[in-house]
Design a protein around this motif. Sequence first.
Motif, PDB file in Angstrom:
ATOM      1  N   GLY A 181       0.843  -1.204   0.000  1.00 51.29           N
ATOM      2  CA  GLY A 181       0.000   0.000   0.000  1.00 51.29           C
ATOM      3  C   GLY A 181       0.869   1.240   0.000  1.00 51.29           C
ATOM      4  O   GLY A 181       2.038   1.202  -0.406  1.00 51.29           O
ATOM      5  N   VAL A 182       0.291   2.326   0.480  1.00 50.88           N
ATOM      6  CA  VAL A 182       0.951   3.625   0.397  1.00 50.88           C
ATOM      7  C   VAL A 182       2.268   3.677   1.175  1.00 50.88           C
ATOM      8  O   VAL A 182       3.306   4.079   0.643  1.00 50.88           O
ATOM      9  CB  VAL A 182       0.024   4.746   0.928  1.00 50.88           C
ATOM     10  N   ILE A 183       2.228   3.262   2.444  1.00 46.63           N
ATOM     11  CA  ILE A 183       3.442   3.378   3.263  1.00 46.63           C
ATOM     12  C   ILE A 183       4.541   2.483   2.717  1.00 46.63           C
ATOM     13  O   ILE A 183       5.693   2.910   2.561  1.00 46.63           O
ATOM     14  CB  ILE A 183       3.134   3.034   4.742  1.00 46.63           C
ATOM     15  N   GLU A 186       5.968   4.011  -0.523  1.00 47.66           N
ATOM     16  CA  GLU A 186       6.694   5.280  -0.335  1.00 47.66           C
ATOM     17  C   GLU A 186       8.023   5.026   0.385  1.00 47.66           C
ATOM     18  O   GLU A 186       9.087   5.434  -0.083  1.00 47.66           O
ATOM     19  CB  GLU A 186       5.845   6.282   0.459  1.00 47.66           C
ATOM     20  N   GLU A 202       2.618  -8.727  -0.963  1.00 47.06           N
ATOM     21  CA  GLU A 202       1.260  -8.156  -0.926  1.00 47.06           C
ATOM     22  C   GLU A 202       0.251  -9.288  -1.084  1.00 47.06           C
ATOM     23  O   GLU A 202       0.356 -10.133  -1.946  1.00 47.06           O
ATOM     24  CB  GLU A 202       1.109  -7.098  -2.034  1.00 47.06           C
ATOM     25  N   PRO A 209      -4.093  -1.605  -3.981  1.00 43.62           N
ATOM     26  CA  PRO A 209      -5.283  -2.259  -4.536  1.00 43.62           C
ATOM     27  C   PRO A 209      -6.600  -1.494  -4.410  1.00 43.62           C
ATOM     28  O   PRO A 209      -7.537  -1.805  -5.138  1.00 43.62           O
ATOM     29  CB  PRO A 209      -5.360  -3.590  -3.772  1.00 43.62           C
ATOM     30  N   GLY A 270      -1.544  -1.364   7.058  1.00 46.06           N
ATOM     31  CA  GLY A 270      -2.668  -0.511   7.427  1.00 46.06           C
ATOM     32  C   GLY A 270      -2.492   0.027   8.832  1.00 46.06           C
ATOM     33  O   GLY A 270      -1.530  -0.300   9.524  1.00 46.06           O
ATOM     34  N   MET A 317      -7.822   7.412   5.814  1.00 45.65           N
ATOM     35  CA  MET A 317      -6.900   7.895   6.841  1.00 45.65           C
ATOM     36  C   MET A 317      -5.912   8.853   6.182  1.00 45.65           C
ATOM     37  O   MET A 317      -4.781   8.492   5.861  1.00 45.65           O
ATOM     38  CB  MET A 317      -6.177   6.721   7.487  1.00 45.65           C
ATOM     39  N   VAL A 348      -3.155  10.445  -2.806  1.00 39.84           N
ATOM     40  CA  VAL A 348      -1.862  10.590  -3.502  1.00 39.84           C
ATOM     41  C   VAL A 348      -0.855   9.585  -2.945  1.00 39.84           C
ATOM     42  O   VAL A 348      -0.806   9.362  -1.740  1.00 39.84           O
ATOM     43  CB  VAL A 348      -1.319  12.027  -3.312  1.00 39.84           C
TER      44      VAL A 348
HETATM   45  N1  LIG Z   1       0.537   9.518   0.652  1.00 42.87           N
HETATM   46  C1  LIG Z   1      -0.382   9.326   1.568  1.00 42.87           C
HETATM   47  O1  LIG Z   1      -1.439   9.930   1.526  1.00 42.87           O
HETATM   48  C2  LIG Z   1      -0.136   8.358   2.673  1.00 42.87           C
HETATM   49  C3  LIG Z   1       1.140   7.894   2.922  1.00 42.87           C
HETATM   50  C4  LIG Z   1       1.305   6.969   3.929  1.00 42.87           C
HETATM   51  C5  LIG Z   1       0.223   6.559   4.679  1.00 42.87           C
HETATM   52  N2  LIG Z   1      -0.989   7.034   4.415  1.00 42.87           N
HETATM   53  C6  LIG Z   1      -2.178   6.532   5.124  1.00 42.87           C
HETATM   54  O2  LIG Z   1      -1.780   5.672   6.172  1.00 42.87           O
HETATM   55  C7  LIG Z   1      -2.596   4.519   6.177  1.00 42.87           C
HETATM   56  C8  LIG Z   1      -1.795   3.286   6.392  1.00 42.87           C
HETATM   57  O3  LIG Z   1      -0.910   3.023   5.283  1.00 42.87           O
HETATM   58  P1  LIG Z   1      -0.522   1.538   4.904  1.00 42.87           P
HETATM   59  O4  LIG Z   1       0.348   1.592   3.710  1.00 42.87           O
HETATM   60  O5  LIG Z   1      -0.039   0.852   6.128  1.00 42.87           O
HETATM   61  O6  LIG Z   1      -1.927   0.921   4.564  1.00 42.87           O
HETATM   62  P2  LIG Z   1      -2.662   0.667   3.154  1.00 42.87           P
HETATM   63  O7  LIG Z   1      -4.042   0.324   3.521  1.00 42.87           O
HETATM   64  O8  LIG Z   1      -2.390   1.762   2.194  1.00 42.87           O
HETATM   65  O9  LIG Z   1      -1.907  -0.605   2.555  1.00 42.87           O
HETATM   66  C9  LIG Z   1      -1.861  -1.816   3.227  1.00 42.87           C
HETATM   67  C10 LIG Z   1      -1.573  -2.905   2.217  1.00 42.87           C
HETATM   68  O10 LIG Z   1      -1.288  -4.079   2.928  1.00 42.87           O
HETATM   69  C11 LIG Z   1      -1.960  -5.162   2.320  1.00 42.87           C
HETATM   70  N3  LIG Z   1      -2.133  -6.179   3.339  1.00 42.87           N
HETATM   71  C12 LIG Z   1      -3.040  -6.209   4.344  1.00 42.87           C
HETATM   72  N4  LIG Z   1      -2.862  -7.321   5.090  1.00 42.87           N
HETATM   73  C13 LIG Z   1      -1.819  -7.990   4.541  1.00 42.87           C
HETATM   74  C14 LIG Z   1      -1.148  -9.204   4.864  1.00 42.87           C
HETATM   75  N5  LIG Z   1      -1.536  -9.936   5.896  1.00 42.87           N
HETATM   76  N6  LIG Z   1      -0.105  -9.601   4.098  1.00 42.87           N
HETATM   77  C15 LIG Z   1       0.298  -8.832   3.020  1.00 42.87           C
HETATM   78  N7  LIG Z   1      -0.310  -7.693   2.685  1.00 42.87           N
HETATM   79  C16 LIG Z   1      -1.340  -7.258   3.442  1.00 42.87           C
HETATM   80  C17 LIG Z   1      -3.256  -4.555   1.807  1.00 42.87           C
HETATM   81  O11 LIG Z   1      -3.831  -5.338   0.791  1.00 42.87           O
HETATM   82  C18 LIG Z   1      -2.766  -3.202   1.317  1.00 42.87           C
HETATM   83  O12 LIG Z   1      -2.337  -3.249  -0.014  1.00 42.87           O
HETATM   84  C19 LIG Z   1      -3.345   4.457   4.879  1.00 42.87           C
HETATM   85  O13 LIG Z   1      -4.717   4.497   5.153  1.00 42.87           O
HETATM   86  C20 LIG Z   1      -2.952   5.669   4.123  1.00 42.87           C
HETATM   87  O14 LIG Z   1      -4.056   6.368   3.664  1.00 42.87           O
HETATM   88  C21 LIG Z   1      -1.199   7.920   3.406  1.00 42.87           C
END
Ligand SMILES: NC(=O)c1ccc[n+]([C@@H]2O[C@H](COP(=O)([O-])OP(=O)(O)OC[C@H]3O[C@@H](n4cnc5c(N)ncnc54)[C@H](O)[C@@H]3O)[C@@H](O)[C@H]2O)c1
Length: 465
Positions: A181-183, A186, A202, A209, A270, A317, A348
Amino acid sequence: MYDVIVIGSGPGGYVAAIRCAQLGMKTAIVEKYSTLGGTCLNVGCIPSKALLDSSEHYHNAAHTFKTHGINLSNLSADITQMISRKDDVVKQNVDGIQFLMKKNKIDVHQGLGSFVNATTVKVTKEDGSSSEIQGKNIIIATGSKPSTLPFIKLDKDRVITSTEALNLKEIPKHLVVIGGGVIGLELGSVYARLGAKVSVVEFMDSLIPTMDRTMGKELQKSLKKIGFEFYLKHKVTSVENTGKEVTVKADNGKGETVEINGDYVLVSIGRRPYTEGLNAEAAGVKLTERGQIEVNDHLQTNVPNIYAIGDVVKGAMLAHKAEEEGVFVAETLVGQKPHINYNLIPGVVYTWPEVAAVGYTEEQLKEQGRKYKTGKFPFLASGRARASMDTDGLVKVLADVETDEILGVHMIGPRTADMIAEAVVAMEFRASAEDVSRMSHAHPTYTEAFKEACLAATDNRALHV
Ligand SMILES: NC(=O)c1ccc[n+]([C@@H]2O[C@H](COP(=O)([O-])OP(=O)(O)OC[C@H]3O[C@@H](n4cnc5c(N)ncnc54)[C@H](O)[C@@H]3O)[C@@H](O)[C@H]2O)c1
Ligand SMILES: Cc1cc2nc3c(=O)[nH]c(=O)nc-3n(C[C@H](O)[C@H](O)[C@H](O)COP(=O)(O)OP(=O)(O)OC[C@H]3O[C@@H](n4cnc5c(N)ncnc54)[C@H](O)[C@@H]3O)c2cc1C
């Protein structure tokens, strides 16, 4: 007695406090940490972007300067200096919030805020001393913390969250990222650009996704070029820190176990709402099954004078979502009728290329059975993108077949994080794809790609493809 007490000083809380003060309410803010600004300023948005910028400079120096005719020798990345610069950037920002509190005559109470009853908050300092403050209204803005899996022990040494990944003392040789995901993408980008091998495990069949699927596919292609490896549709089954190494095992969906060995594992699957120590039950505030503070459409809890905003309630979030909610509650408290269009909160991802989106994804439109048309424009055809050698990616516009109203805009490419604002404005004013395509866009700019994608959606009339 305060008119409003805000608990938590992240982008939700501090913005709520400023707007309350602007509207003439006597306002206090309670923050358990010694610095204001919450996750976003201390361990989130700002420090991650600071490191993304430093690593981008390094990557360009190592890989693209030569083509520009700039020759360097003895190039090296000094992670200690990068982290130190990042700390300075954070300090400037958190000090800025302190200044804004003072300017707006908001009382800052440092310590853990916990409810005594629906109008009283106890503030406990680290040394154990405490005091009580009263407020007619209380806004909960306590944010979120990283989630983990039951079998993963976050030792914060080799098995880490984003917070530790923003403070590493060395560049990992091999960073394993759980969650694409995002974190994960990045912070994975930061270290991939500095030379680390980055493996992303993932669970779903695509990166990022929840965004339009085209974005994940394109991003995967670009990130592969800088040293990322992807294990999609893989379910992590164990994570073990063996001292100098970490071993991640994952089920590949075909009944086989894949083993990945790295020196650090970033768990980024997440975040969860944070209410520990808040003692919400003392005020009678209800939580949802997922641990969020339950709120109605006015962001009001089941206790009428208590509101909640940001990561601790439902919805995306995101810092800017939390900010909008802070303003919304402040204005509601003085009897105004504010409005938030949640569908038009942009998302973003600050990788390179950047990913930015607003409105519905193609998958959502299909699910709704809505008839839509698609216009795409690749950055490869943009003069501006060629000049900067940033030709990866595209802009995709989804518009209603009959009315031509723009329903979703999905961009991956250079500076799309900034470009998406135009799409938000267009959609807030319910523009059609043709409306945008008839507006002059400066040449050469990346924004022309949005105009061209709108032209493509209007009548397949893109001019430069
Ligand atoms: N640029 C931005 O705006 C930004 C940047 C960083 C964080 N954030 C916010 O912080 C929050 C957290 O970020 P994040 O990246 O931790 O969460 P995320 O929800 O963006 O991504 C989590 C990813 O982990 C995967 N996942 C979940 N369980 C799993 C497992 N057991 N094994 C493998 N993959 C698994 C999910 O399918 C998803 O793709 C997000 O809601 C995001 O909006 C935003
Ligand atoms: C690595 C990373 C990068 C991110 N990048 C972005 C980005 O680029 N763009 C974006 O939009 N979002 C980004 N986010 C998400 C963003 O940080 C959050 O959405 C945002 O901070 C939420 O704001 P908030 O005010 O709801 O909560 P928070 O920022 O989490 O703030 C909550 C505050 O409340 C305090 N608190 C909690 N309980 C109590 C209590 N009982 N008493 C007193 N104080 C308390 C906490 O200490 C904290 O300071 C990122 C997050 C991370 C982790």
